[in-house]
Design a protein around this motif. Structure first.
Motif, short mmCIF file in Angstrom:
data_model
loop_
_atom_site.label_atom_id
_atom_site.label_comp_id
_atom_site.label_asym_id
_atom_site.label_seq_id
_atom_site.Cartn_x
_atom_site.Cartn_y
_atom_site.Cartn_z
N THR B 140 0.66 -1.34 -0.03
CA THR B 140 -0.10 0.08 0.05
C THR B 140 0.89 1.18 -0.11
O THR B 140 0.55 2.13 -0.68
N PRO B 141 1.95 1.51 0.90
CA PRO B 141 2.18 0.78 2.12
C PRO B 141 1.60 1.49 3.43
O PRO B 141 1.02 2.51 3.25
N LEU B 142 1.31 0.71 4.28
CA LEU B 142 0.66 0.96 5.41
C LEU B 142 1.24 0.22 6.61
O LEU B 142 1.47 -0.94 6.50
N ASP B 143 1.35 0.71 7.69
CA ASP B 143 2.01 0.06 9.00
C ASP B 143 1.12 0.77 10.12
O ASP B 143 1.63 1.71 10.62
N THR B 144 0.32 -0.02 10.68
CA THR B 144 -0.42 0.65 11.75
C THR B 144 0.06 -0.04 13.29
O THR B 144 -0.28 0.34 14.21
N THR B 145 1.16 -0.72 13.12
CA THR B 145 1.86 -1.20 14.09
C THR B 145 2.72 -0.31 15.00
O THR B 145 2.88 0.74 14.33
N PHE B 146 3.12 -0.70 15.99
CA PHE B 146 4.26 -0.14 16.86
C PHE B 146 5.50 -0.68 16.98
O PHE B 146 6.42 -0.63 17.57
N ILE B 147 5.65 -1.84 16.10
CA ILE B 147 6.95 -2.59 15.85
C ILE B 147 8.13 -1.76 15.31
O ILE B 147 7.96 -0.92 14.46
N GLN B 148 9.11 -1.77 15.91
CA GLN B 148 10.23 -1.14 15.42
C GLN B 148 10.46 -0.97 13.91
O GLN B 148 10.59 -2.21 13.24
N PRO B 149 10.68 -0.07 13.35
CA PRO B 149 10.87 0.10 11.76
C PRO B 149 12.31 -0.37 11.72
O PRO B 149 13.27 -0.49 12.49
N PRO B 150 12.71 -0.81 10.38
CA PRO B 150 11.73 -0.47 8.99
C PRO B 150 10.83 -1.62 9.12
O PRO B 150 10.85 -2.72 9.85
N MET B 151 9.80 -1.56 7.96
CA MET B 151 9.16 -2.79 7.89
C MET B 151 9.78 -3.69 7.10
O MET B 151 10.93 -3.53 6.76
N PRO B 152 9.22 -4.98 7.12
CA PRO B 152 9.85 -5.99 6.28
C PRO B 152 9.87 -5.52 4.74
O PRO B 152 9.11 -4.89 4.47
N GLN B 153 10.76 -6.37 4.09
CA GLN B 153 10.73 -6.02 2.62
C GLN B 153 9.15 -6.42 1.88
O GLN B 153 8.49 -7.35 2.73
N ALA B 154 8.93 -5.87 1.02
CA ALA B 154 7.73 -6.18 0.28
C ALA B 154 7.84 -7.56 -0.27
O ALA B 154 8.83 -8.04 -0.77
N GLY B 155 6.85 -8.25 -0.14
CA GLY B 155 6.97 -9.59 -0.43
C GLY B 155 5.66 -10.23 -0.68
O GLY B 155 4.53 -9.68 -1.08
#
Lengths: 702, 702
Positions: B140-155
């Motif tokens: 999308t990209p979209l990240d509603t979490t509070f997990i330590q960035p970065p997002m995982p790679q697009a897969g």
């Protein structure tokens, strides 16, 4: 001193075929020997002479100054025989032939290998290889391989492997795993030294805490059992046995034969020897890691400590699948957990401290669980904690784990966020796993190792009287042992002489003879077709039960004769066996077979005509131990049922065990017997015995 | 447009409870939303106002400028109800409640959750959560979490999880694994949106190639089956179901009930829905990786290409354990392999090129294997090659793999020596595994997915005549449905009306009555104790077979009466059922049960009194599909035996399938029935039918 010690702790080593060409294995071996930090003398031999790694290359073995313990041969196959002779002449009594191109490469190589074997025997030289990567010992230190340095870190796990490539791969792999090897032994073609030879010297090495084996096949099964049993008394032994699919099952005449198979024999042998079998390469080392670093647990009750429910329930499921128990905590433990955890936390096993759990809370809870007398092992789970650093959790765990003798393992789930935490656990020798399921599998290996160490390996044997033994011997000698069935009445006699309770058979080839036998035995009786070529008698309707009068016997004889006669082969003659009708009891199958690798084995399970379909069958090495007999009865429905089920009363399990012991001894005493099958053995109520009703036996093909 | 689309592809998002305190989750959520690269508008709300990440903090939801698609709620639980109302007022129709402290934390939290649920329904708001980490979509990209960035790679892998912690752990874990996620959905307490709701929208997303599920429990089993079936038609679905150990089995009166269990029902449901079940978290993603990157294979014949024997034979063993076939090569392939490989190489599967194999040889051999029409998939194994760099092998593999549509996976075994090689494989989207066993397990998932996509999911039903249906209805209505047994003759009637062939029972409470029924049915007959409280009749000796005269019936009646009368409970009265003696056939058990999650299920297997001990039983969702019936018959010994075995002739399997279909429809049509068990169903020779001899049925407890 163990005669194989110079392979692992030599005082001097010569590399024969050391090469200055970096593309040659002889270069790699010299490089590794020198780079390994080996503390003794190292000599390099190459007919071209010159200098390699600042050392002179001797032009021949003769030029060696004095006694050398270990020779590493890296010359082409054709030169190996003469090299062995030269080694012998120089007094080198231990040699590793690293070169390939022997038996594994075809006929010519096989001939060279045979020549080498002969020379080695004549010269009194012990040989590892050929076609292997040799020995790596991180404590000596010693590295006879040509694997890219550095050596893996010094560790507590010994790896004995039939595959050199797998040895090389694992030497590289462990470098990324945070644990090390004590020793790696690649055995190659096993021209002389086999896995059985190196088991004990490796188990006795103080640096080795656990032995791992990769096995393709074993030549001397009984030697393996003997050595592995001794080894596993002191150090856990894990084995991966491959080649299941490659080994075809020998066609066999009986159920016992059809159900036995090489893999079954290996399973029974490992069980007897206290060797834990694993299913994958990864599992081999995941389990070994825990065995290397944890003390043996007293029992199998596991506490799970987590900061999240999902991984906790995943671990709890894994406990059940790995035959471990979820620990039940004392009231005191629960009370104290309640004091430090939030209200919504779960105080029962798995303990879910919730995502807010700080490193200090991890430490305090772990301490409480480790102190609970109802807990034998603890698994600590940490998905990346949202508010804390994983490494701070590690520090807390390490501090508590160092204070307790109970095994503590960890599953830190993630990658970058738990990297430093995992590193600290590894450095502190806490076994850690990426996933809780692997951690639980490792805990089950700890518990299995504790159990194996306590097994009584005493074999149970039955000694028939000398008279009975010589009578059996005479009966067997009178048979043509060509793999076909021994006649039913002879089989019946042999079993009776062996001490089994048998419902004897009397042969008749006329209605009158049948009636006379029936009267002699007493009604009711059973009539069975008595033609040796017909083995599955019930398949052809060849068994008539419950005959209770002279007339019934006469009529049945004639009816059976009419039915069977058209089916007879040339030379076969119709006749029947008359047998006393068995009482009502539980029907089981017992049997025995001679495995080509491991020798006599016994079998127990659910019998009847469907035995091959239901596969409710287990095998054991024969003669069996009490533990083997327990296993047969506890791991079959037929065995469990002997304890009573619905309309089946508790049956005479002792008589079944006794019959199995006798079958085992019969197999051990008479190597002429190939297979025995008793189907059914009718087991009466407790104390009333067990009776062989139908038995078949084959002799061994010459 | 899918009504849930704003959860995954919103055009604007508001973070309600965005915080300037880095220790608060509201800080992490705002940070991730902004850092994710989300292309729409992002608003932040905090009553304190101020600036966060260079953006103004709105003081209330009312201040939002216009339509906002998605609200992320990170305020304390007590404030969530009023926040939901405010969202509703502002037209926000999709909300993710990330906050914890609801149902999972006790009574007070449960009340707040119930209030939120009410408000959401009233306002027409769809809700994910509470107590979750929400949604992460890398495309999308979209990240509603509070997990330590970065997002995982697009897969290409979507992960739907009931555990937020596991979601967080896997988001971190994949960063070290060389593959990425298309989407992660953490569902939390599932106040509204459940796994079944998000299955289809995720399967329809073009970026997702495979769905992975972590499930703790499912509320609406039939909805799950429906949605998962649709999803798996186009995209493979893998599921890890946990909580086996936690869910106790409900005490049940029949064998069917005792053998059924929640886990059995999940297994049957997954099978029906074309969902592949995995056993561990790691297995979930190891399989998903291959499914994401490989095309579906046409069949299950695997070629193994290796430079060493040991890993090759390990892989060959794994094929057998994973129900895959070792490919047999064409003569042409073998001839061409021989041209490029040394003499000592193995040209049969597994192809062992020997340690000298160069990268070019790897490439050439892989090309030959991939071109062989007898090969559907290829596994390439590379322990560290002694003379070459692993990455050069990777380059060759990648070149060939790109040219073929057949799945090619790799196992590069080791660590430092294969690191760069593995990296290149990952970058080229070649699924690689540390161990050959994992690679083979992944290939089996490819094959299973191919098979699942082709399954015909048509349910087989039997429609009795309207008259029969209303007669059944009347019979059931006349019963007290309290979980106890329905009388045997009524059960018999119901089954007959449902179209099953039943050996009917006639009740008698006098010797004369029994004789009259026997004459009516025709000799020989069976007499069974006819007291409802006695269910396991054979356990008490309550069945007498093969009565062939009036006298025998009379005597048996009196004998049975004498034996049973002392065992009767107060109010019970002695009587018997007379039944026509069944012909000789194969005896099986069939049954049905109503599972609390998945509803009606049917069962098939080996019957008799030992059914619970032998456990030769399989379950299916009812009504069954043809594929379900195949499964029941192919995966039980009872089913295999119907094809003929020894003295058992080929039996009427079609009649068994027909009876199972009828049981399934009976369960579906009459929700008042809880359990049915027919033991035995006597299956006659092919074409001769199958007859219910003894049947039990219980009504559902109100």
């Amino acid at each position: 001193m163990n005669p194989l010690r110079p392979f692992f702790e030599p005082e001097s080593v010569v590399v024969i075929g050391a090469s200055r060409n970096p593309d040659k294995l002889g270069y790699g071996v010299a490089r590794n020997m020198i780079g390994s930090g080996f503390r003794g003398d190292i000599y390099l031999v190459n007919p071209g002479g010159g200098i390699l790694f600042d050392r002179p290359l001797l032009k021949s073995i003769e030029e060696l100054p004095g006694d050398v313990d270990l020779g590493l041969i890296v010359v082409p196959p054709k030169l190996v025989p003469e090299t062995l002779i030269a080694c012998g002449d120089k007094g080198i009594r231990h040699v590793i032939i690293l070169t390939g191109g022997f038996r594994e490469s075809g006929k010519e190589g096989a001939e060279i290998e045979a020549a080498c074997q002969r020379i080695a025997r004549e010269q009194g030289i012990r040989v590892i290889g050929p076609n292997c990567i040799g020995v790596l010992d991180t404590h000596t230190p010693l590295d006879t391989t040509f694997i890219q340095p550095p050596m893996p870190q010094a560790g507590e796990i010994a790896f004995i492997t039939h595959s050199g490539a797998l040895g090389a791969a694992m030497i590289d792999w462990v470098k990324g795993q945070g644990f090390g090897f004590s020793r790696v032994i690649s055995l190659g073609n096993q021209m002389d030294v086999t896995e059985s030879d190196v088991l004990l010297p490796t188990a006795q090495s103080p640096h080795t805490k656990v032995l791992t084996l990769y096995l393709e096949s074993i030549q001397d099964g009984r030697k393996f059992i003997q050595k592995a049993s001794q080894a596993s008394k002191n150090k856990p032994v894990l084995a991966l046995k491959v080649g299941r699919s490659a080994i075809g099952k020998k066609a066999a005449a009986s159920h016992t034969g059809a159900l036995a198979g090489s893999d079954t024999a290996y399973a029974a042998a490992f069980r007897r020897a206290g060797v834990q079998r694993v299913e994958t390469i990864e599992d081999l080392f995941m389990k070994a890691k825990a065995l290397a670093w944890c003390q043996p647990p007293k029992n199998n009750r596991v506490a799970i400590l987590t900061n999240a429910g999902g991984p906790g329930v995943t671990a709890a499921d894994a406990l059940e699948q790995n035959v471990l128990q979820a620990a039940v905590f004392s009231e005191e433990t629960i009370k104290r957990l309640a004091e430090i955890l939030p209200d919504a936390a779960s105080l029962q096993n798995p303990v879910d401290m919730l995502a807010s759990a700080s490193p200090q809370i991890y430490g305090a809870c772990l301490e409480l669980l480790a102190e609970d007398p109802g807990v034998d092992m603890v698994l600590v789970i940490a998905p990346p904690p949202p508010m804390f650093a994983a490494e701070d959790i590690s520090d807390q765990l390490i501090a508590v784990a160092k204070k307790t003798s109970k095994p503590v393992v960890a599953s830190f789930m993630g990658s970058r966020l738990v990297e430093e935490g995992i590193k600290r656990l590894r450095d502190a020798h806490i076994a850690e796993y990426a996933f809780p399921e692997d951690a639980v599998s490792a805990l089950s290996a700890l518990w299995q190792a504790s159990k194996n160490a306590g097994i009584n390996a005493q074999e149970l044997v039955h000694q028939p009287s000398p008279g009975a033994k010589s009578a059996i011997s005479a009966l067997i000698k009178a048979q043509t042992l060509d793999g076909s069935f021994i006649p039913a009445d002879v089989t019946s006699n042999i079993l009776e002489l062996s001490g089994l309770s048998v419902l004897g058979l009397r042969f008749a080839d006329s209605p009158e003879g049948a009636v006379a036998h029936a009267i002699g035995l007493g009604y009711p009786v059973v009539m069975k077709v008595g033609v040796e070529g017909i083995s599955h008698k019930s398949d052809v309707g060849g068994i008539i039960l419950n005959l209770d009068s002279d007339e019934a016997v006469r009529e049945s004889y004639l009816a059976l004769q009419k039915k069977i006669t058209p089916q007879l082969q040339t030379g076969e003659r119709f006749g029947v066996h008359i047998q006393k009708m068995a009482g009502k009891g539980q029907e089981v199958i017992i049997g025995a077979i001679r495995d080509p690798v491991f020798g006599p084995m016994i079998m127990f399970g659910s019998g009847g005509v469907e035995v091959e379909g239901l596969k409710d069958i287990q095998f054991s090495i024969a003669p069996p131990t009490a533990h083997d007999l327990d296993y047969l009865l506890e791991n079959t429905w037929a065995g469990k049922k002997l304890g009573g089920f619905r309309s089946f009363a508790k049956a005479d399990a002792g008589a079944v065990r006794d019959a199995l012991v006798k079958l085992g001894s019969l197999m051990a005493d008479f190597p002429e017997i190939q297979e025995i099958e008793i189907n059914p053995l009718v087991v009466m109520e407790d104390g009333q015995g067990a009776f062989a009703v139908d038995a078949r036996m084959t002799g061994r093909e010459a």
